[in-house]
Each structure stands twice: as structure tokens, then as C-alpha cells.
Design a protein around this motif. Structure first.
Motif, PDB file in Angstrom:
ATOM      1  N   VAL A 273       0.838  -1.202   0.000  1.00  0.00           N
ATOM      2  CA  VAL A 273       0.000   0.000   0.000  1.00  0.00           C
ATOM      3  C   VAL A 273       0.879   1.260   0.000  1.00  0.00           C
ATOM      4  CG1 VAL A 273      -1.959   1.113   1.155  1.00  0.00           C
ATOM      5  CG2 VAL A 273      -1.507  -1.314   1.516  1.00  0.00           C
ATOM      6  N   VAL A 274       1.930   1.219   0.811  1.00  0.00           N
ATOM      7  CA  VAL A 274       2.833   2.364   0.925  1.00  0.00           C
ATOM      8  C   VAL A 274       3.589   2.558  -0.394  1.00  0.00           C
ATOM      9  CG1 VAL A 274       4.700   3.326   2.319  1.00  0.00           C
ATOM     10  CG2 VAL A 274       3.122   1.700   3.339  1.00  0.00           C
ATOM     11  N   VAL A 275       4.020   1.451  -0.987  1.00  0.00           N
ATOM     12  CA  VAL A 275       4.745   1.501  -2.260  1.00  0.00           C
ATOM     13  C   VAL A 275       3.852   2.115  -3.335  1.00  0.00           C
ATOM     14  CG1 VAL A 275       5.650   0.043  -4.124  1.00  0.00           C
ATOM     15  CG2 VAL A 275       6.341  -0.391  -1.768  1.00  0.00           C
ATOM     16  N   MET A 276       2.598   1.675  -3.367  1.00  0.00           N
ATOM     17  CA  MET A 276       1.677   2.188  -4.394  1.00  0.00           C
ATOM     18  C   MET A 276       1.481   3.688  -4.271  1.00  0.00           C
ATOM     19  SD  MET A 276      -1.171  -0.769  -4.530  1.00  0.00           S
ATOM     20  CE  MET A 276      -2.271  -0.103  -5.738  1.00  0.00           C
ATOM     21  N   SER A 277       1.283   4.164  -3.028  1.00  0.00           N
ATOM     22  CA  SER A 277       1.003   5.601  -2.926  1.00  0.00           C
ATOM     23  C   SER A 277       2.267   6.406  -3.231  1.00  0.00           C
ATOM     24  CB  SER A 277       0.350   5.958  -1.590  1.00  0.00           C
ATOM     25  OG  SER A 277       1.308   6.029  -0.599  1.00  0.00           O
ATOM     26  N   LYS A 278       3.442   5.870  -2.892  1.00  0.00           N
ATOM     27  CA  LYS A 278       4.691   6.575  -3.227  1.00  0.00           C
ATOM     28  C   LYS A 278       4.871   6.634  -4.748  1.00  0.00           C
ATOM     29  CE  LYS A 278       8.296   8.750  -1.998  1.00  0.00           C
ATOM     30  NZ  LYS A 278       8.083   9.962  -1.179  1.00  0.00           N
ATOM     31  N   ILE A 279       4.596   5.520  -5.420  1.00  0.00           N
ATOM     32  CA  ILE A 279       4.766   5.500  -6.881  1.00  0.00           C
ATOM     33  C   ILE A 279       3.806   6.487  -7.542  1.00  0.00           C
ATOM     34  CG2 ILE A 279       4.484   4.063  -8.972  1.00  0.00           C
ATOM     35  CD1 ILE A 279       5.880   1.815  -7.530  1.00  0.00           C
ATOM     36  N   LYS A 280       2.563   6.548  -7.036  1.00  0.00           N
ATOM     37  CA  LYS A 280       1.593   7.507  -7.611  1.00  0.00           C
ATOM     38  C   LYS A 280       2.104   8.937  -7.443  1.00  0.00           C
ATOM     39  CE  LYS A 280      -2.475   4.640  -7.056  1.00  0.00           C
ATOM     40  NZ  LYS A 280      -3.665   4.381  -6.247  1.00  0.00           N
ATOM     41  N   GLU A 281       2.671   9.208  -6.272  1.00  0.00           N
ATOM     42  CA  GLU A 281       3.211  10.552  -6.002  1.00  0.00           C
ATOM     43  C   GLU A 281       4.364  10.859  -6.994  1.00  0.00           C
ATOM     44  OE1 GLU A 281       4.404  10.777  -1.830  1.00  0.00           O
ATOM     45  OE2 GLU A 281       5.988  12.191  -2.420  1.00  0.00           O
ATOM     46  N   LEU A 282       5.219   9.869  -7.210  1.00  0.00           N
ATOM     47  CA  LEU A 282       6.363  10.073  -8.113  1.00  0.00           C
ATOM     48  C   LEU A 282       5.908  10.246  -9.568  1.00  0.00           C
ATOM     49  CD1 LEU A 282       8.817   7.500  -6.500  1.00  0.00           C
ATOM     50  CD2 LEU A 282       9.043   9.986  -6.449  1.00  0.00           C
ATOM     51  N   ILE A 283       4.839   9.548  -9.953  1.00  0.00           N
ATOM     52  CA  ILE A 283       4.316   9.712 -11.322  1.00  0.00           C
ATOM     53  C   ILE A 283       3.880  11.168 -11.514  1.00  0.00           C
ATOM     54  CG2 ILE A 283       2.471   9.068 -12.958  1.00  0.00           C
ATOM     55  CD1 ILE A 283       2.402   6.309 -11.540  1.00  0.00           C
ATOM     56  N   SER A 284       3.159  11.713 -10.523  1.00  0.00           N
ATOM     57  CA  SER A 284       2.708  13.115 -10.624  1.00  0.00           C
ATOM     58  C   SER A 284       3.900  14.046 -10.770  1.00  0.00           C
ATOM     59  CB  SER A 284       1.929  13.541  -9.381  1.00  0.00           C
ATOM     60  OG  SER A 284       0.907  12.648  -9.152  1.00  0.00           O
ATOM     61  N   LEU A 285       4.937  13.783  -9.983  1.00  0.00           N
ATOM     62  CA  LEU A 285       6.145  14.629 -10.062  1.00  0.00           C
ATOM     63  C   LEU A 285       6.762  14.568 -11.459  1.00  0.00           C
ATOM     64  CD1 LEU A 285       8.075  14.055  -6.719  1.00  0.00           C
ATOM     65  CD2 LEU A 285       7.263  16.230  -7.664  1.00  0.00           C
ATOM     66  N   CYS A 286       6.842  13.367 -12.014  1.00  0.00           N
ATOM     67  CA  CYS A 286       7.426  13.190 -13.361  1.00  0.00           C
ATOM     68  C   CYS A 286       6.596  13.947 -14.389  1.00  0.00           C
ATOM     69  CB  CYS A 286       7.461  11.721 -13.750  1.00  0.00           C
ATOM     70  SG  CYS A 286       8.741  10.811 -12.922  1.00  0.00           S
ATOM     71  N   PHE A 288       4.671  16.434 -13.920  1.00  0.00           N
ATOM     72  CA  PHE A 288       4.844  17.869 -13.680  1.00  0.00           C
ATOM     73  C   PHE A 288       6.097  18.365 -14.412  1.00  0.00           C
ATOM     74  CE2 PHE A 288       6.253  21.479 -11.016  1.00  0.00           C
ATOM     75  CZ  PHE A 288       5.113  22.274 -11.129  1.00  0.00           C
ATOM     76  N   GLU A 289       7.108  17.500 -14.469  1.00  0.00           N
ATOM     77  CA  GLU A 289       8.361  17.870 -15.158  1.00  0.00           C
ATOM     78  C   GLU A 289       8.351  17.452 -16.626  1.00  0.00           C
ATOM     79  OE1 GLU A 289      11.711  16.367 -13.028  1.00  0.00           O
ATOM     80  OE2 GLU A 289      11.167  17.411 -11.186  1.00  0.00           O
ATOM     81  N   ASP A 290       7.195  17.073 -17.142  1.00  0.00           N
ATOM     82  CA  ASP A 290       7.063  16.673 -18.540  1.00  0.00           C
ATOM     83  C   ASP A 290       7.866  15.436 -18.903  1.00  0.00           C
ATOM     84  OD1 ASP A 290       5.200  17.916 -19.976  1.00  0.00           O
ATOM     85  OD2 ASP A 290       6.452  19.660 -20.523  1.00  0.00           O
TER      86      ASP A 290
END
Ligand code: TXA
Ligand code: MG
Length: 375
Positions: A273-286, A288-290
Motif C-alpha cells: 500500500v505504501v509503495v503504491m502511494s509513493k509510486i503515484k506521487e512520483l508519477i505526478s512529479l514526473c 509535472f516535469e514533462d
């Protein structure tokens, strides 16, 4: 009349650029055709290089007792000379010609696990060429469990040095196409016996020390080894979450970059569960940086991600399937042209230990372990 001989033009082209013409032989993995095996064995005997399937990954074979052939093997892979290949034998008597001090524990391991995905490191006999063991006092030996590998070694009549048949640093090949992609023009032949079944390399166990020491987790699980020989020491490189200093390496392969796709990979470790939410957060960051981002997920989680590419390694309940898919997926991601791969982790039980070791190395130890919020 003048007729252009295309075959010759082709040959001259390859020769002019110092390349070889790589021949591909289709072979039946259950009943390898004697003609193809005969031709491949003739190449090995003459000092050439032949890629062949084993139950783990494809190997690139050369006559282990022919120093020039082994030197050519290193050159074809761009492999550093300090990282010796595994030497493959077709029967146990081959071990006693290459290794000294074969202990009862080692004999028990051979009896239980050979032919199979277990490589044993022994003290070597002095007459093995230096280049084959990279100047070490030891030699790594294995008897593969694959009819094509077995027939080739037997027909060659020599021990066959065979590292994985990829360019150094790349993920190991689990199909003949992977071998061709990396080594076409650099080797003499490929025996195409279809995809390999285990998908990660053999376990490397040093039996020149007692208790034996695990140098590389692989196709034979630690649990299975424990059942047969009791205590097994784990080399610190295996459990390490960070890159250790090279001088601590006991197996030369430990200190070289390995299994890496060309695309940077970040591994996220922890409860699902923790891994999934971290990955979702990182996808948004990516985004955001195109940046284009890919996720290496599992059957249980793949549906939950919105990313440029999502691939599943398989189900957490079937780690053997995950191992079989891993290297192919890493290669497939390179073809997708994403800027970053975010990978989930799996449990280290059974083949999971080998899978996690390969993922950590593929990430170059770029590992994120999100804090688990207690509550
Ligand atoms: O499944 C496999 O093991 C495949 C197939 C083709 O058999 N082969 C393979 O070979 O993975 P290679 O060369 O890619 O990996 C051999 C590993 C390297 O990490 C190397 O450092 C280690 O075995 N090794 C070889 N000789 C050694 C020795 N004398 N002492 C310690 N480690 C050794
Ligand atoms: Mg390798």
C-alpha cells in the motif's frame, strides 16, 4: 554476364568491419537436432563462440580450456577481464578434472541440485587457463538442466565457459532474439531453443569455505539450500541496500553494474500500500516535469496506476513467473522510450531473493523506502 554475389558481398562487408556473420540455428528444446548441435560443437572445438539456451538464461559458450577462445568471449561481451565466466560441464566427472578439494557437502549439493540452476565455486586445478578464472584460485562450475546445453557440451567434448549471452551490464537474455539484439555480428552462432524457463541466472554458492557462502541468489532458493546443507552464509553484497566498496566483493561480478536497462530505474521498497502511494506521487512529479514514466507493477496493483506505460511482472502469488518475466520486461521498457521506470518490490522468499537482488542492481541502488506511518 556479371552477376553480383550477394552472399559474398555480405561476407566481405562483415570482414571489412571486423565483424562475424552470426548464424542462427533453430533447435527443438526437447529433442535437439543432431546436425545443428554438431555444427555448433564444431565451432566451439575450433575456438569459436556459440550462444545456447540453458534453463536459466542464454549463455555464450567457448572452450574453457582454450585461452584464446575465452579471451574472444570477454571481447564479444565487452566484459571486464576480472570477472570470470561460469564453466559448464555435462557430467560430474568433469568437476574432478577442474576442481580440487571436492568436499562431501559439495558432493551432496551436486547430487541434489544437478543438473540445475546451482553454480558451485571450488578451489581450482592449476592447469585451468588463467583467463578462464580471471586469475582467481577458484573456479565456478555448473551442470545446466537443458537438453540443448547438455547436448552441446557433450558433443564439444570440453568444459564450456559460458557467461550470460548479453553485452556486459545489460539484462541477461531469456530469448534468442535478446542474444541477437546484443551480439549479432560479434559471435559465430546462436542455438535458438525458445525462451528459457527460470529467467534469472543460477545461484552461485562458494563451497571452498565452510559453511558455504551464497555469492549470488538465483534459480535455486536459499531455503532449498538450507534444507540440504544447513547453514549458508550470506555475503553482505546480497542483503545490502546500498552499493558496498568494491574491495569487499568476493565474487567479481558483485562489483560490476549489472542487469540494468538503459532507462534509469528507481526501486520502491516496502509494504504494497505504501509503495503504491509513493509510486503515484512520483508519477505526478514526473508528469509535472514533462517526463514520460513507466511503472513495473504486479498483477495485484497494475490496474491502480495511471502512467505512460504500465507493465506487470506477474502475481505476488507466483514468484517463479515474476522471475521468468523480469529481464524481458526490463528490455521491453527500453523500447518504450520512457524517461524513468518506477519499480515495485516483492517478498524475498524463494526466487524473490534473486528478483530483488536483480532489481536493486538494475536501479544502481536508487532505492526509496517510504516511511510506514504507524497508526
Ligand atoms: O545461470 C547462469 O549462471 C548463466 C547460465 C548461462 O549458466 N550464467 C551466468 O554467468 O550468469 P555470468 O558469467 O553472467 O555470471 C557468473 C557469475 C559472476 O557474478 C561471476 O563473478 C561469478 O559468477 N563467478 C565466476 N567465477 C567465480 C569465482 N571463481 N568465484 C566467485 N565468483 C565467480
Ligand atoms: Mg551475466
Amino acid at each position: 554476364m556479371f552477376a553480383l554475389d550477394f552472399k559474398n558481398v555480405h561476407t566481405h562487408f562483415f570482414m571489412a568491419f571486423g565483424m562475424k556473420q552470426t548464424r542462427v540455428f533453430q533447435v527443438n528444446p526437447e529433442e535437439p537436432q543432431t546436425e545443428a548441435i554438431g555444427e555448433a560443437a564444431a565451432i566451439i572445438k575450433a575456438g569459436g563462440l556459440v550462444a545456447f539456451p540453458t534453463e536459466t538464461v542464454y549463455g555464450l559458450g567457448a572452450d574453457a580450456l582454450n585461452a584464446d577462445a575465452v579471451r574472444a568471449l570477454f571481447a564479444a561481451k565487452n566484459r571486464p577481464l576480472d570477472n570470470p565466466p561460469i564453466v559448464h560441464v555435462a557430467d560430474v566427472s568433469g568437476v574432478y578434472k577442474l576442481a580440487q578439494e571436492v568436499t562431501p557437502k559439495a558432493e551432496l549439493l551436486m547430487k541434489q541440485f544437478w543438473p540445475g540452476p546451482l553454480t558451485l565455486v571450488f578451489k581450482r586445478y592449476p592447469d585451468v587457463p588463467m583467463v578462464t578464472t580471471a586469475g582467481l584460485e577458484t573456479i565456478a562450475l555448473r551442470m545446466p538442466n537443458h537438453k540443448v546445453a547438455f547436448a552441446l557440451i557433450k558433443e564439444s567434448g570440453v568444459p564450456v565457459a559460458a557467461p550470460s549471452a548479453n553485452l556486459a551490464g545489460a539484462p541477461s537474455p531469456t530469448t534468442a532474439q535478446h542474444v541477437f539484439d546484443d551480439l549479432n555480428g560479434r559471435i559465430d552462432a546462436i542455438l535458438d531453443g525458445g525462451p528459457t524457463c527460470i529467467g534469472v541466472e543460477s545461484t552461485v554458492l562458494d563451497v571452498s569455505v565452510d559453511p558455504p557462502m551464497l555469492l549470488r541468489p538465483g534459480g535455486t532458493s536459499l531455503e532449498a539450500l538450507n534444507k540440504v546443507v544447513g547453514e549458508v552464509q550470506l555475503h553482505p553484497f546480497i542483503t545490502s541496500l546500498a552499493e558496498l566498496p568494491a574491495e569487499k566483493a568476493r565474487s567479481p561480478g558483485m562489483k560490476h553494474k549489472h542487469y540494468a536497462p538503459k532507462t534509469p530505474l528507481v526501486l520502491v521498497e516496502g509494504p504494497s500500500v505504501v509503495v503504491m502511494s509513493k509510486i503515484k506521487e512520483l508519477i505526478s512529479l514526473c508528469w509535472f516535469e514533462d517526463k514520460q514514466v513507466g511503472v513495473l507493477a504486479t498483477d495485484e496493483t497494475a490496474w491502480a496506476y495511471e502512467a505512460d506505460v504500465v507493465k506487470s511482472m506477474g502475481s505476488h502469488r507466483n514468484v517463479d513467473a515474476i522471475a521468468a518475466n523480469l529481464f524481458r520486461l526490463l528490455r521491453e521498457f527500453d523500447a518504450e522510450n520512457v524517461d524513468l521506470i518506477l519499480s515495485e518490490s516483492i517478498s524475498i522468499e524463494g526466487l524473490g531473493l534473486a528478483v530483488m537482488n536483480r532489481l536493486r542492481k538494475a536501479s544502481g541502488y536508487k532505492i526509496i523506502r517510504p516511511a510506514v506511518v504507524q497508526g
